[in-house]
Design a protein around this motif. Structure first.
Motif, PDB file in Angstrom:
ATOM      1  N   THR A  21       0.839  -1.190   0.000  1.00 27.21           N
ATOM      2  CA  THR A  21       0.000   0.000   0.000  1.00 27.21           C
ATOM      3  C   THR A  21       0.877   1.243   0.000  1.00 27.21           C
ATOM      4  N   THR A  22       0.276   2.327  -0.477  1.00 28.01           N
ATOM      5  CA  THR A  22       0.949   3.621  -0.505  1.00 28.01           C
ATOM      6  C   THR A  22      -0.127   4.700  -0.551  1.00 28.01           C
ATOM      7  N   GLN A  23       0.274   5.940  -0.668  1.00 30.17           N
ATOM      8  CA  GLN A  23      -0.652   7.066  -0.547  1.00 30.17           C
ATOM      9  C   GLN A  23      -1.096   7.532  -1.937  1.00 30.17           C
ATOM     10  N   LEU A  24      -2.295   7.101  -2.343  1.00 27.62           N
ATOM     11  CA  LEU A  24      -2.768   7.387  -3.694  1.00 27.62           C
ATOM     12  C   LEU A  24      -4.044   8.215  -3.717  1.00 27.62           C
ATOM     13  N   ASP A  25      -4.431   8.784  -2.580  1.00 33.44           N
ATOM     14  CA  ASP A  25      -5.552   9.715  -2.576  1.00 33.44           C
ATOM     15  C   ASP A  25      -5.127  10.990  -3.309  1.00 33.44           C
ATOM     16  N   ALA A  26      -6.095  11.829  -3.655  1.00 33.92           N
ATOM     17  CA  ALA A  26      -5.800  13.047  -4.424  1.00 33.92           C
ATOM     18  C   ALA A  26      -5.275  14.146  -3.497  1.00 33.92           C
ATOM     19  N   TYR A  27      -4.024  14.012  -3.093  1.00 31.18           N
ATOM     20  CA  TYR A  27      -3.343  15.023  -2.273  1.00 31.18           C
ATOM     21  C   TYR A  27      -1.849  14.909  -2.571  1.00 31.18           C
ATOM     22  N   GLU A  28      -1.006  15.559  -1.773  1.00 37.18           N
ATOM     23  CA  GLU A  28       0.421  15.612  -2.093  1.00 37.18           C
ATOM     24  C   GLU A  28       1.085  14.238  -2.144  1.00 37.18           C
ATOM     25  N   GLY A  29       0.562  13.289  -1.366  1.00 39.23           N
ATOM     26  CA  GLY A  29       1.117  11.937  -1.415  1.00 39.23           C
ATOM     27  C   GLY A  29       1.039  11.324  -2.800  1.00 39.23           C
ATOM     28  N   LEU A  30      -0.024  11.619  -3.533  1.00 34.98           N
ATOM     29  CA  LEU A  30      -0.149  11.119  -4.903  1.00 34.98           C
ATOM     30  C   LEU A  30       0.884  11.781  -5.804  1.00 34.98           C
ATOM     31  N   THR A  31       1.122  13.058  -5.604  1.00 39.45           N
ATOM     32  CA  THR A  31       2.174  13.747  -6.372  1.00 39.45           C
ATOM     33  C   THR A  31       3.511  13.070  -6.156  1.00 39.45           C
ATOM     34  N   VAL A  32       3.822  12.760  -4.913  1.00 40.74           N
ATOM     35  CA  VAL A  32       5.096  12.110  -4.583  1.00 40.74           C
ATOM     36  C   VAL A  32       5.211  10.762  -5.279  1.00 40.74           C
ATOM     37  N   ASN A  33       4.181   9.931  -5.161  1.00 41.49           N
ATOM     38  CA  ASN A  33       4.218   8.614  -5.807  1.00 41.49           C
ATOM     39  C   ASN A  33       4.323   8.725  -7.320  1.00 41.49           C
ATOM     40  N   THR A  34       3.664   9.728  -7.880  1.00 44.81           N
ATOM     41  CA  THR A  34       3.710   9.923  -9.331  1.00 44.81           C
ATOM     42  C   THR A  34       5.112  10.329  -9.783  1.00 44.81           C
ATOM     43  N   ILE A  35       5.717  11.270  -9.079  1.00 42.54           N
ATOM     44  CA  ILE A  35       7.068  11.708  -9.448  1.00 42.54           C
ATOM     45  C   ILE A  35       8.061  10.567  -9.300  1.00 42.54           C
ATOM     46  N   GLU A  36       7.905   9.733  -8.275  1.00 43.12           N
ATOM     47  CA  GLU A  36       8.808   8.584  -8.113  1.00 43.12           C
ATOM     48  C   GLU A  36       8.690   7.624  -9.293  1.00 43.12           C
ATOM     49  N   ALA A  37       7.476   7.387  -9.762  1.00 38.02           N
ATOM     50  CA  ALA A  37       7.293   6.529 -10.932  1.00 38.02           C
ATOM     51  C   ALA A  37       7.866   7.183 -12.181  1.00 38.02           C
ATOM     52  N   PHE A  38       7.572   8.471 -12.374  1.00 35.67           N
ATOM     53  CA  PHE A  38       8.075   9.188 -13.547  1.00 35.67           C
ATOM     54  C   PHE A  38       9.605   9.184 -13.579  1.00 35.67           C
ATOM     55  N   GLU A  39      10.228   9.563 -12.470  1.00 35.13           N
ATOM     56  CA  GLU A  39      11.689   9.671 -12.422  1.00 35.13           C
ATOM     57  C   GLU A  39      12.358   8.310 -12.620  1.00 35.13           C
ATOM     58  N   SER A  40      11.698   7.241 -12.186  1.00 32.64           N
ATOM     59  CA  SER A  40      12.286   5.904 -12.318  1.00 32.64           C
ATOM     60  C   SER A  40      12.408   5.465 -13.771  1.00 32.64           C
TER      61      SER A  40
END
Length: 477
Positions: free
Chosen positions: A220-239
């Motif tokens: 699990t991780t933070q995928l609600d529509a708030y800053e946690g989703l931004t973080v998870n998205t950037i981690e996927a993008f940068e990878s």
């Protein structure tokens, strides 16, 4: 008369003139604010006003009476005979977005009386560009003991505006007890060289027989529509090598690269791998799901290592670097433009970001910003602060059911954790640096959350719409 003195008088005269015009014309308070873009130089003007030095900050994740408050208390004790040097910590309620709005409103109106602001690292360009915080002089700059990537978070357009206070970075927590129950051998468990392919394969093994592993989902991780989703998205993008902006905040992506990043995120957030509740979860909920055994893996921040000591036995949780790229978080301390106590405020910041203070922050559960806190060369935490955050009388307590409450990890586990954290910080990536960060993150969250939670959503179409709106956000439109 010196040129410096002349410039000071000129600035003072201009401010008085602007203030008079604002009063006569009854203009909006924002037009009369210190955020008009007229940022003073780093030199402090005249004698500081009487205290207290007011520090505005978000809530301390180490709890009530946490380490930030204890460091302020230590400062006050050291200056007990100097009323002008006393400091006061004001904790702002709400999440990161609410705190940002509160600080912007307070500093633009000039109504709050804050001398020091503890800013999320993503806000530095916005507050600097708006003239709400003072640049640092060369002598007040960030020193080389601060981890390089963290040091760069204080800069904007070639100038330093803040001192790194506490950092953050994504980590991978896991449940060895659940891996053992599922029969997964040691060589197939997380390591510093793990990839998302390895993590996915482990999750597939665990979820193939949920009755054996006793879990609802792999991670699990933070995928609600708030800053946690931004973080998870950037981690996927940068990878997968997708960067959204350059160091000056100029948008650099395109629909093709966005599509690649979105598909990587979708792979990580597959419904057969991630807990259903993740799409509506923030940090507290994901920590609870992990501690209660619903998942084996959890992406979270360093403070969770300390939080788990009250929730699980040490043998039942472990931590490693997050596979792929991990996003840097944290807060930096800056002096406000309108502070009449700027010189004293800088002295306070010097103390709060010193080597001993950073050691206190690390001991309390934050990620320290200085390399010396991790390599053993920093002095120990101040005795009074150390006693406050870890009372000498504290010991594991048993509940009526026989379950153990607080249990500290072994010294060996603690050393392994700090080494893992140090390496994660050294290799972390930043979110986009832009004065329009608030607009950017709202756009990203809205598009990505809709795409993740809509069955059959097309990645190519989503990428095209996201690209158009991100171009507007990064240009301030």
């Amino acid at each position: 008369m010196s040129r410096r003195g002349s410039r000071r008088r000129d600035r003072s005269g201009r401010r008085r003139t602007v203030g008079a015009l604002c009063a006569l014309l009854v203009l909006a308070s924002a037009a009369c604010s210190g955020g008009s873009g007229q940022t003073p130089g780093p030199d402090d003007q005249g004698k500081d006003a009487p205290g207290p030095i007011v520090v505005a900050s978000g809530l301390d994740v180490t709890g009530s009476g946490g380490v930030r408050q204890q460091l302020i208390k230590e400062w006050n004790e050291r200056h007990s005979r100097e009323p002008a040097m006393q400091a006061k910590l004001v904790e702002l309620p709400g999440g990161a977005d609410q705190q940002r709005s509160q600080l912007l409103g307070a500093l633009q109106s000039g109504s709050a009386g804050y001398d020091v602001v503890n800013l999320d690292i993503t806000w530095i360009p916005e507050f600097a560009e708006a003239g709400l915080i003072r640049p640092l002089s060369d002598k007040d700059g960030v020193d080389s003991d601060v981890i390089p990537e963290i040091r760069r978070t204080s800069d904007w357009k070639g100038r330093s505006y803040a001192r790194p206070f506490n950092s953050d970075v994504g980590l991978l927590y896991y449940r060895p007890d659940r891996l053992t129950a599922a029969g997964i051998p040691d060589y197939r468990r997380p390591s510093e060289n793990w990839t998302w392919t390895d993590l996915g394969a482990s999750i597939d093994t665990l979820t193939a027989d949920r009755s054996r592993s006793g879990i609802e989902a792999g991670w699990t991780t933070q995928l609600d529509a708030y800053e946690g989703l931004t973080v998870n998205t950037i981690e996927a993008f940068e990878s997968v090598g997708v960067q959204l902006a350059d160091t000056e905040g100029k948008y650099t992506a395109n629909p093709e690269s966005l599509k690649e990043g979105l598909e990587e995120l979708r792979q990580r957030a597959r419904r057969d791998r991630v807990l259903d509740g993740a799409f509506s979860s923030e940090e507290p909920r994901t920590l609870a799901d992990f501690a209660e055994g619903r998942t084996v893996y959890l992406r979270h921040w360093p403070y969770v290592f300390g939080a788990l000591q009250n929730l699980l036995q040490p043998k039942d949780y472990a931590v490693e670097r997050l596979p792929g790229q991990s996003v840097l978080g944290g807060q930096n301390l800056a002096v406000t433009t309108d502070s009449p106590r700027a010189a004293n405020a800088r002295e306070l910041i010097d103390f709060l970001t010193s080597r001993a203070s950073e050691r206190c922050l690390l001991d309390a559960g934050f990620a320290a910003t200085r390399a010396s806190a991790y390599d053993g060369t920093a002095p120990p935490c101040y005795p009074r602060v150390a006693e406050a955050i870890h009372p000498s009388g504290a010991s594991p307590s048993a509940s009526p059911s026989g379950e153990v409450g607080f249990q500290a990890p072994s010294a060996e586990t603690r050393v392994r954790y700090t080494n893992t954290l140090s390496e994660a910080l050294k290799h972390a990536v930043q979110r986009p640096r832009t004065p329009y960060y608030g607009a950017f993150t709202q756009v990203l969250q809205s598009h990505v959350h809709t795409w993740l939670t809509t069955d059959g959503a097309d990645a190519e179409q989503t990428a095209a719409r996201l690209d158009a709106d991100l171009r507007k956000a990064f240009s301030g439109r």
